[in-house]
Design a protein around this motif. Structure first.
Motif, short mmCIF file in Angstrom:
data_model
loop_
_atom_site.label_atom_id
_atom_site.label_comp_id
_atom_site.label_asym_id
_atom_site.label_seq_id
_atom_site.Cartn_x
_atom_site.Cartn_y
_atom_site.Cartn_z
N PRO A 1 0.82 -1.21 0.00
CA PRO A 1 0.00 0.00 0.00
C PRO A 1 0.86 1.26 0.00
CG PRO A 1 0.00 -1.00 2.17
CD PRO A 1 0.70 -1.97 1.26
N SER A 2 0.43 2.27 -0.75
CA SER A 2 1.12 3.55 -0.78
C SER A 2 0.55 4.47 0.29
CB SER A 2 0.98 4.19 -2.17
OG SER A 2 -0.39 4.44 -2.45
N ARG A 3 1.14 5.63 0.42
CA ARG A 3 0.67 6.60 1.41
C ARG A 3 -0.75 7.06 1.08
NH1 ARG A 3 4.59 11.50 2.73
NH2 ARG A 3 5.83 9.66 3.35
N GLU A 4 -1.05 7.16 -0.22
CA GLU A 4 -2.40 7.58 -0.62
C GLU A 4 -3.44 6.55 -0.23
OE1 GLU A 4 -1.90 8.09 -4.76
OE2 GLU A 4 -1.11 10.13 -4.62
N ASP A 5 -3.05 5.26 -0.23
CA ASP A 5 -4.00 4.21 0.13
C ASP A 5 -4.37 4.26 1.61
OD1 ASP A 5 -3.98 3.24 -2.46
OD2 ASP A 5 -2.27 1.93 -2.08
N LEU A 6 -3.56 4.87 2.42
CA LEU A 6 -3.82 4.93 3.86
C LEU A 6 -4.56 6.20 4.27
CD1 LEU A 6 -0.35 3.67 5.16
CD2 LEU A 6 -2.40 2.33 4.66
N GLU A 7 -5.03 6.96 3.28
CA GLU A 7 -5.72 8.21 3.59
C GLU A 7 -7.23 8.06 3.59
OE1 GLU A 7 -4.30 11.01 0.76
OE2 GLU A 7 -2.30 11.20 1.68
N ALA A 8 -7.77 7.01 3.01
CA ALA A 8 -9.21 6.77 2.97
C ALA A 8 -9.49 5.34 3.42
CB ALA A 8 -9.76 7.01 1.57
N PHE A 9 -10.63 5.14 4.07
CA PHE A 9 -10.90 3.81 4.62
C PHE A 9 -11.21 2.81 3.50
CE2 PHE A 9 -15.28 5.25 4.22
CZ PHE A 9 -15.99 4.09 3.96
N GLU A 10 -11.75 3.27 2.37
CA GLU A 10 -12.04 2.34 1.27
C GLU A 10 -10.74 1.77 0.68
OE1 GLU A 10 -15.26 5.62 0.99
OE2 GLU A 10 -13.09 5.49 1.32
N THR A 11 -9.77 2.64 0.42
CA THR A 11 -8.51 2.16 -0.16
C THR A 11 -7.71 1.34 0.85
OG1 THR A 11 -7.54 4.31 0.42
CG2 THR A 11 -8.33 4.02 -1.84
N ALA A 12 -7.78 1.71 2.12
CA ALA A 12 -7.10 0.92 3.15
C ALA A 12 -7.72 -0.47 3.26
CB ALA A 12 -7.15 1.64 4.49
N TYR A 13 -9.04 -0.54 3.14
CA TYR A 13 -9.73 -1.84 3.20
C TYR A 13 -9.34 -2.71 2.01
CZ TYR A 13 -13.53 -5.24 3.12
OH TYR A 13 -14.26 -6.40 3.09
N ASN A 14 -9.29 -2.12 0.81
CA ASN A 14 -8.89 -2.88 -0.37
C ASN A 14 -7.44 -3.37 -0.25
OD1 ASN A 14 -11.36 -2.66 -1.68
ND2 ASN A 14 -10.80 -0.74 -2.68
N ALA A 15 -6.56 -2.52 0.29
CA ALA A 15 -5.16 -2.93 0.49
C ALA A 15 -5.08 -4.08 1.49
CB ALA A 15 -4.33 -1.74 0.96
N ALA A 16 -5.94 -4.03 2.52
CA ALA A 16 -5.97 -5.12 3.50
C ALA A 16 -6.42 -6.42 2.85
CB ALA A 16 -6.90 -4.75 4.65
N CYS A 17 -7.43 -6.35 1.99
CA CYS A 17 -7.90 -7.56 1.31
C CYS A 17 -6.82 -8.15 0.42
CB CYS A 17 -9.14 -7.23 0.49
SG CYS A 17 -10.60 -6.82 1.47
N GLY A 18 -6.05 -7.29 -0.25
CA GLY A 18 -4.94 -7.79 -1.07
C GLY A 18 -3.88 -8.49 -0.24
#
Length: 654
Positions: A162-179
């Motif tokens: 995950p990049s820094r941008e992925d950790l700024e919104a809960f949707e992108t953080a959730y998708n990164a977690a699933c990956g």
């Protein structure tokens, strides 16, 4: 065009209606005057889509015919997608070239699990965002990357970390977690899920109800991760806080119920569990689970059937499903059915008892990959590795001589090659493992454009095995493999390290730039301390494993060794420590230098017996033939013990 069209258009412009219900009423009034008014039909369709009345929109399209479907193709594709017909929606959207069509096709491809196509479309959209929100594109692309990992196509995903941008919104953080979870990185997945939860709770523009709706899928995923990590108490505590009835998505609600039941630490009643998981997955449409989820849910169903001792029904139902698939196959679902079928035939027994019931199935299904791997595993568990190697060898040899391209793909599948190599190495047959790896590498290098998932990992593992070989050909193949992998991904440290190990003389600094310098690796190593500590010997048994960490100190060659002191209990009575012992004391008497044979005829004859190749004189008393050995005679044996009675002497009676 009908005269009502300008009336409807002017009406909508003059009144400034923003309520979609009012727009729908105006379109209906226009259609009452002229049913074939194409403009009014189009307005009605858009209003229905805005009101989430997708089934009614499909009804308008069916009534309007092909003309309306062609005129409002984008709206028609979207309506098909929202009514659970993603395949038809993708076909309709594929005929359009505008940006909106790509969005609908990408979403429809995602729903039909055509993740390759979805990933390609989102890459094209992200290349020129135009008026699209970049955050939405990032969210959708992250969801596709996670699904690629679940589908075994991780090499196609754009992001591994995950990049820094992925950790700024809960949707992108959730998708990164699933990956991360799909790749088996459960620890990182747990951290990212907590991050997504914190980001969602911190949002101020969402109401409490909206936050709860967004947090429910995150919580369900956390229960799964905690259960996989063995944190049963935490998983059960978190599962208790899930209100599955509040989840609008039907499939997510069902998965939440199953995970909550599975996370319970209490003794599970198999009949209650069977009642829960017996639901037909098809009934969950249009929000049906993905293929990998449906497969797990079906395995849960079979597992509860076996726990409920429904062996006959499970064996018959799985055998019927297995017969519908061609063999051999690499389909994970079909092969898992073979394992369930074998367990039902063996009635949940293991070891040799299970083999008695399962081995006859091999005659009926000799090409069943799942069945063969099950038998191989049982052989290994019973300590019969030789039979496991022989069975898998014969199966792979049979496929290797096949003319079918599909069967050859099965023959060199990464899983089967890995199993065969592992069996060889556990048996100490390194040469066979290297030959197997070389065959797999040569096969997949010829099919560079048609490689299935996992071949990249197979090439890395095979290259490492070939590096251990002393054959020049194997060394050459290993060098070519790592060169190819490094060209495909220059940031891959494993490929760079393999390339350096395979050809240290020709490896350039640019090829090894991704590796850490040796000085940095050795910066914290105390060489003198390691030298003084000596060499740690590996344990030779399970008991020696406890003391393996105790290193034996190195001996000082300059320091004289102290003589060992002998115990009194082991020394003879006349032992003199100052007197040197006879160095020939351990040799037989006739082999010592001080030995002298007896004189006379008997002595010479006896000496001849000890001489190799000599024959004693026949006239000598020592030359008498030896007493022949007793022969075994078939017949009645004496019932009592003891030998023949001795003759009485001539003297008096005893």
């Amino acid at each position: 065009m009908s005269s009502s069209v300008p009336t409807l258009t002017s009406l909508l412009k003059q009144t400034g209606i923003e309520d979609h219900e009012e727009i729908l009423k105006a379109a209906d009034r226009a259609l009452n005057q002229s049913k074939g008014d194409l403009e009014a039909q189009n307005v009605k369709v858009v209003a229905l889509l805005k009101l989430d009345r997708f089934d009614d929109a499909i009804g308008v399209f069916e009534a309007g015919g092909e003309t309306l479907k062609e005129n409002a193709r984008l709206e028609y594709a979207y309506a098909l997608y929202k009514t659970g017909k993603p395949s038809e929606a993708a076909d309709v959207a594929r005929r359009g070239a505008e940006r909106g069509y790509k969005h609908v096709e990408a979403q429809a491809s995602y729903r039909t699990e055509d993740f390759r196509r979805a990933a390609k479309l989102y890459q094209e959209l992200a290349a020129s965002p135009e008026d699209d929100a970049e955050a939405d594109l990032r969210i959708n692309a992250g969801a596709v990357d996670a699904q690629l990992e679940w589908a075994g196509l991780g090499e196609l995903s754009q992001k591994k970390k995950p990049s820094r941008e992925d950790l700024e919104a809960f949707e992108t953080a959730y998708n990164a977690a699933c990956g991360s979870i799909a790749r088996g990185e459960l620890g990182q997945g747990e951290v990212l899920l907590k991050r997504a939860r914190d980001l969602c709770n911190a949002l101020e523009d969402l109401s409490q109800e909206e936050k709860l709706a967004e947090l429910l899928p995150i919580t369900v995923q956390q229960v799964y991760v905690l259960s996989r990590q063995g944190k049963k108490e935490e998983a059960e505590k978190m599962a208790e806080g899930i209100d599955a009835r509040g989840i609008p998505d039907v499939s997510t609600r069902y998965i939440a119920e199953v995970n909550k039941f599975a996370a319970s630490a209490a003794t599970v009643n198999p009949y209650l569990a069977q009642r829960l998981v017996a639901k037909d997955v098809e009934s969950l449409k249009p929000d049906h689970p993905f293929k990998f989820q449906s497969s797990i849910l079906e395995q849960n169903k079979h597992a509860t059937d076996l726990q409920s001792m429904k062996f006959g029904g499970t064996a018959d139902s799985t055998a019927k499903m297995i017969s519908k698939h061609s063999a051999p196959t690499l389909d994970a679902h079909s092969n898992s059915l073979s394992v369930v079928n074998a367990a039902a035939r063996a009635k949940n027994q293991t070891g040799k008892e299970a083999l008695k019931h399962i081995l006859p199935l091999l005659e009926k299904r000799p090409n069943d990959v799942g069945l063969i791997l099950t038998i191989v595993q049982l052989y290994v568990l019973t300590g019969n590795s030789a039979s496991a190697i022989k069975l898998l060898e014969s199966f792979l040899c049979q496929l290797e001589h096949s003319s079918s391209a599909a069967e050859l793909d099965v023959r060199f599948a990464p899983g089967l090659v890995g199993a065969m190599t592992s069996l060889y190495r556990s048996a100490g047959r390194r040469a066979h493992a290297q030959t197997e790896s070389a065959k797999a590498v040569n096969y997949w290098r010829r099919k560079s454009k048609e490689r299935p998932a996992g071949v990249t990992h197979l090439l890395k593992a095979a290259g490492s095995v070939l590096l251990e070989s002393q054959e020049v050909e194997h060394q050459r193949v290993a060098s070519e493999v790592f060169t190819e992998l490094h060209k495909a991904d220059e940031k891959d440290r494993y490929a760079a390290a393999g390339l350096l190990a395979a050809s240290p003389q020709t490896a350039s600094s640019s090829q090894t730039a991704s590796l850490q310098p040796i000085d940095r690796l050795l910066s914290g190593v105390d060489v003198d301390a390691l030298e003084n500590a000596g060499i740690a010997h590996p344990p030779t048994s399970a008991n020696a494993a406890v003391t393996a960490s105790r290193k034996r100190p190195a001996e000082d060659a300059l320091k004289p060794k102290k003589p060992k002191k002998m115990l009194k209990s082991r020394t003879p009575k006349d032992y003199d420590p100052n007197k040197q012992s006879d160095p020939e004391r351990w040799l037989p008497l006739r082999d010592r230098s001080t030995y002298r044979p007896a004189k006379g005829k008997k002595g010479k004859a006896k000496q001849n017996l000890y001489s190799q190749g000599s024959a004693p004189a026949l006239e000598s008393e020592a030359a008498r033939p030896a007493t022949p050995a007793a022969e075994v005679v078939k017949g009645k044996q004496p019932s009592g013990g003891g030998g023949a009675k001795k003759k009485k002497g001539k003297g008096g009676k005893w």
